[in-house]
Design a protein around this motif. Structure first.
Motif, PDB file in Angstrom:
ATOM      1  N   PRO A 202     -48.262  -5.917   7.774  1.00 50.35           N
ATOM      2  CA  PRO A 202     -47.182  -6.466   6.935  1.00 50.35           C
ATOM      3  C   PRO A 202     -46.455  -5.423   6.105  1.00 50.35           C
ATOM      4  O   PRO A 202     -45.227  -5.459   5.994  1.00 50.35           O
ATOM      5  CB  PRO A 202     -47.916  -7.483   6.050  1.00 50.35           C
ATOM      6  N   GLU A 203     -47.178  -4.487   5.500  1.00 45.40           N
ATOM      7  CA  GLU A 203     -46.537  -3.467   4.668  1.00 45.40           C
ATOM      8  C   GLU A 203     -45.569  -2.611   5.480  1.00 45.40           C
ATOM      9  O   GLU A 203     -44.502  -2.220   4.981  1.00 45.40           O
ATOM     10  CB  GLU A 203     -47.599  -2.580   4.016  1.00 45.40           C
ATOM     11  N   LEU A 204     -45.934  -2.324   6.724  1.00 50.87           N
ATOM     12  CA  LEU A 204     -45.056  -1.505   7.571  1.00 50.87           C
ATOM     13  C   LEU A 204     -43.831  -2.295   8.022  1.00 50.87           C
ATOM     14  O   LEU A 204     -42.751  -1.723   8.190  1.00 50.87           O
ATOM     15  CB  LEU A 204     -45.829  -0.978   8.780  1.00 50.87           C
ATOM     16  N   GLU A 205     -43.993  -3.598   8.218  1.00 53.21           N
ATOM     17  CA  GLU A 205     -42.825  -4.401   8.597  1.00 53.21           C
ATOM     18  C   GLU A 205     -41.779  -4.383   7.489  1.00 53.21           C
ATOM     19  O   GLU A 205     -40.579  -4.209   7.749  1.00 53.21           O
ATOM     20  CB  GLU A 205     -43.237  -5.832   8.906  1.00 53.21           C
ATOM     21  N   ALA A 206     -42.220  -4.559   6.242  1.00 54.58           N
ATOM     22  CA  ALA A 206     -41.274  -4.515   5.126  1.00 54.58           C
ATOM     23  C   ALA A 206     -40.599  -3.157   5.044  1.00 54.58           C
ATOM     24  O   ALA A 206     -39.374  -3.062   4.885  1.00 54.58           O
ATOM     25  CB  ALA A 206     -41.998  -4.823   3.819  1.00 54.58           C
ATOM     26  N   GLU A 314     -49.392 -12.897   3.533  1.00 53.86           N
ATOM     27  CA  GLU A 314     -48.965 -11.853   4.458  1.00 53.86           C
ATOM     28  C   GLU A 314     -47.452 -11.905   4.677  1.00 53.86           C
ATOM     29  O   GLU A 314     -46.794 -10.869   4.810  1.00 53.86           O
ATOM     30  CB  GLU A 314     -49.696 -11.990   5.799  1.00 53.86           C
ATOM     31  N   ASP A 315     -46.891 -13.122   4.695  1.00 58.41           N
ATOM     32  CA  ASP A 315     -45.433 -13.256   4.811  1.00 58.41           C
ATOM     33  C   ASP A 315     -44.740 -12.620   3.607  1.00 58.41           C
ATOM     34  O   ASP A 315     -43.683 -11.995   3.761  1.00 58.41           O
ATOM     35  CB  ASP A 315     -45.027 -14.733   4.910  1.00 58.41           C
ATOM     36  N   LEU A 316     -45.305 -12.789   2.426  1.00 63.53           N
ATOM     37  CA  LEU A 316     -44.703 -12.174   1.243  1.00 63.53           C
ATOM     38  C   LEU A 316     -44.729 -10.657   1.352  1.00 63.53           C
ATOM     39  O   LEU A 316     -43.749  -9.981   1.024  1.00 63.53           O
ATOM     40  CB  LEU A 316     -45.431 -12.610  -0.026  1.00 63.53           C
ATOM     41  N   VAL A 317     -45.852 -10.117   1.806  1.00 68.35           N
ATOM     42  CA  VAL A 317     -45.955  -8.663   1.936  1.00 68.35           C
ATOM     43  C   VAL A 317     -44.984  -8.157   2.996  1.00 68.35           C
ATOM     44  O   VAL A 317     -44.364  -7.102   2.831  1.00 68.35           O
ATOM     45  CB  VAL A 317     -47.406  -8.259   2.261  1.00 68.35           C
ATOM     46  N   ARG A 318     -44.820  -8.901   4.083  1.00 65.74           N
ATOM     47  CA  ARG A 318     -43.863  -8.518   5.122  1.00 65.74           C
ATOM     48  C   ARG A 318     -42.426  -8.517   4.592  1.00 65.74           C
ATOM     49  O   ARG A 318     -41.557  -7.872   5.159  1.00 65.74           O
ATOM     50  CB  ARG A 318     -43.937  -9.495   6.302  1.00 65.74           C
TER      51      ARG A 318
END
Length: 655
Positions: A202-206, A314-318
């Motif tokens: 998720p962090e990398l998607e953001a 996880e959606d929030l982190v993304r």
């Protein structure tokens, strides 16, 4: 409104988190704009010099992700006015209008110590270990570094208002952007490609989505960029012309150039330090329904509707915004007690209507039997007709004694029950009490609100008890008021935050703690209506509090003398749905097997506007309708779990 999107991978995306589109109709002055910019861009972003010092210190960056995140934040800060106010359009100098007041050129100074900073970032990335996925991190760095290494200007001092072309021509030695060559087909990422960006981590998607947005801020071959004195520009040179993003930005620029402030707005914050909240001349006693009213209320039905989309941590982190501090999915649970919240793509009125129809069906009531319709919400965008009146029309009710909306936020259950009980005395026929909230499209790039709030609706049918029947609503209490800071602890719309909903955590905790202490003290001093326990508090079987923030409520409840094992929560699954939160929790208590027989429930609420209150009521699980899911609505995520970000229109060159 800031609606979410569902991309082609079935994932939830919040465009407002990576597209800083400010609403300039609510910005009155340059000072206010600079405060917004400082909060959203500068508070988290390091300068190039700070990144260099962190690298040279040798102990700041533990992995590549941390370095790339700082680089991305720096590049957002570098573009803080360009991407909020202007569109960049490369234009041949001979074709640039020279006399218009709506066409601007940036005045720039060379980036100090640029090559040393760029080289340091490149070397540090190569030396650092990957955080999660080497391949994905290499690709993200390639996009980010291409923007960084071609950065030409110093960003510490940048004016929001750019000079017009005529103004800059009067100072021919000032530097502006020029391009040695310009390809109008230079590849950029389209909107759908950015929405469809997907990474397993998720962090990398953001971060990848940030990189794509930053790439698109420079839709030309950045190797062709230079800083040129405006007086030295030739007719065939390309310059980067800044055009206002929309009419509101242009109006703001013109107003600021005339040194005109915007229309006066609320001065609550200015008064907060001078207004002293005074206690009432005497306390307001709780309303003991059996003793106060002749027509006693019975709860005939409770029906709920939840949002059909699950938004996990996880959606929030993304979807981390550039203004957020790093926070993992586990840390969100630790801070709030929430693992997911539910959102709906449907209008608020639609889910409220579905809940109302379900409640009437479960109660076996026809529309013509209903004497009044009340709708409790704090997120309604409809004013005329009221949602209550609209619901009455949609339900086919030709006439009611009353149909109106109640704005009592998180204290909606006690407020709504109190008003419905009073109406029963006058109409002596069932009252339909509906609750509903839709927060998902009212949250901008502010993390506390996004972590906490969800969407949902519920409806109760409250009818007169028959002769000799007991009441289900036993004690009611409502409050409002307190220090101005607590009254304004949750605000929507909030001009200071681009009209998005805003939560001021310390003030919310202060208000909720104050009310819980007062409520528990009142219950301790009230007798059990049935006489079976020493106090009303001792007679309580189950406590279903407003689902505000589980971590906060448990701590405040313990401070008030309530043990955590007496409290029921469903917030970890659905989030905080404000007006609908206690009814949704009651329904889930039945679904979870907690509510299996008629019990006495203490339901305290507290929230926006410093409103508070509680209800002590008897709840029979038989009155709670089973939740029905519309088969046409999807729940959770659809589609493949992950795929690499789509390629731009034309492959980005490897440099």
């Amino acid at each position: 409104m800031q609606p979410f999107c569902i991309n082609s991978h079935g994932r939830m995306v919040f465009p407002s988190n990576f597209r800083p589109d400010l609403d300039f109709t609510v910005i009155d002055s340059l000072d206010q704009l600079e405060q917004v910019i400082r909060r959203d861009f500068e508070a988290k972003a390091p300068s190039g010099t700070e990144i260099l010092h962190r690298i040279e210190a040798g102990d700041h960056y533990r992995n590549r992700f941390e370095l790339m995140r700082d680089v991305a934040l720096n590049l957002f800060w570098t573009n803080r006015f360009a991407m909020t106010m202007y569109e960049k359009r490369p234009t041949r100098w001979r074709d640039v209008p020279k006399g218009r007041d709506d066409v601007f050129l940036p005045v720039l100074a060379p980036w100090q110590d640029a090559q040393r900073k760029v080289d340091a970032v490149q070397a540090a990335f190569a030396a650092l270990a990957p955080a999660w996925d080497p391949q994905a991190e290499d690709e993200i760095f390639r996009v980010l570094f291409d923007v960084l290494r071609h950065r030409r200007f110093h960003a510490t001092e940048l004016p929001a208002l750019k000079p017009t072309v005529a103004q800059l021509l009067a100072e021919p030695d000032r530097l502006t952007y020029s391009l040695a060559a310009y390809d109008p087909d230079y590849p950029v990422y389209g909107d759908q490609q950015i929405l469809d960006c997907a990474e397993d981590v998720p962090e990398l998607e953001a971060l990848h989505r940030w990189a794509m947005v930053l790439h698109d801020q420079y839709p030309w071959d950045r190797g062709q960029t230079r800083l040129t004195p405006v007086g030295a520009l030739g007719d065939d040179d390309y310059v980067v012309v800044f055009h206002p993003r929309n009419r509101d930005v242009l109006d703001f620029i013109r107003r600021m150039r005339r040194d005109e402030a915007g229309p006066p707005r609320s001065h609550d914050s200015a008064d907060a330090s001078t207004v002293i909240a005074q206690p009432p001349v005497r306390p307001f006693p709780p309303v003991r329904v059996r003793e106060r009213f002749s027509v006693l209320p019975r709860l005939e039905a409770l029906a709920v509707v939840k949002g059909e989309r699950l938004c996990t941590n996880e959606d929030l982190v993304r979807n981390s915004a550039y203004s957020w501090s790093p926070m993992s999915a586990e840390e969100i649970i630790e801070k709030t007690g929430i693992a997911s919240r539910v959102y709906t793509a449907r209008p608020l009125e639609d889910i409220a209507l579905q809940a109302a129809r379900s409640a009437l069906a479960h109660a076996g009531r026809a529309p013509e039997e209903i004497g009044a319709v009340l709708f409790c919400t704090c997120t309604n965008a409809r004013l005329m007709p009221s949602v209550a009146a609209w619901l009455a029309g949609q339900l086919g009710i030709a006439q009611t004694y009353s149909a109106c909306d109640i704005v009592a936020a998180c204290a909606a259950l006690p407020y709504g029950l109190a008003e419905a009980t009073r109406l029963l005395q006058e109409v002596d026929r069932p009252v339909l009490l509906v609750f509903g909230e839709k927060f998902s499209d009212k949250i901008g790039a502010v993390r506390p609100a996004r972590m906490i709030f969800g969407d949902g609706a519920a409806a109760l049918v409250l009818a007169p008890a028959g002769p000799g029947e007991p009441t289900d609503i036993e004690v009611l209490q409502t409050y409002a008021g307190g220090p101005v800071s607590e009254v304004n602890s949750i605000v929507w719309p909030n001009p200071e935050f681009d009209n998005s909903i805003t939560v001021y955590g310390p003030e919310v905790r202060s208000m909720a703690g104050r009310y819980l202490l007062q409520m528990v003290d009142e219950l301790k001093n009230q007798p059990d209506p049935d006489g079976g326990a020493a106090t009303l508090l001792d007679s309580i079987d189950l406590i279903v509090p407003h689902q505000a923030n589980k971590t906060m409520v448990v701590k405040l409840a313990e401070d008030a003398g309530l043990t955590a094992d007496r409290l029921y929560f469903n917030i970890e699954k659905v989030g905080n749905t404000s007006a609908a939160s206690i009814p949704l929790a009651l329904a889930d208590a039945k679904a979870d097997g907690v509510l299996t027989e008629p019990v006495r429930v203490f339901a305290p609420g507290y929230g926006a506007g410093a409103v508070g209150g509680y209800a002590v009521l008897r709840v029979d699980p038989a009155v709670i309708a089973d939740e029905r899911v519309d088969p046409e609505l999807s729940s959770g995520h659809a589609g493949p779990a992950a795929a690499r970000a789509s390629a731009p229109t034309r492959p980005l060159p490897n440099r």
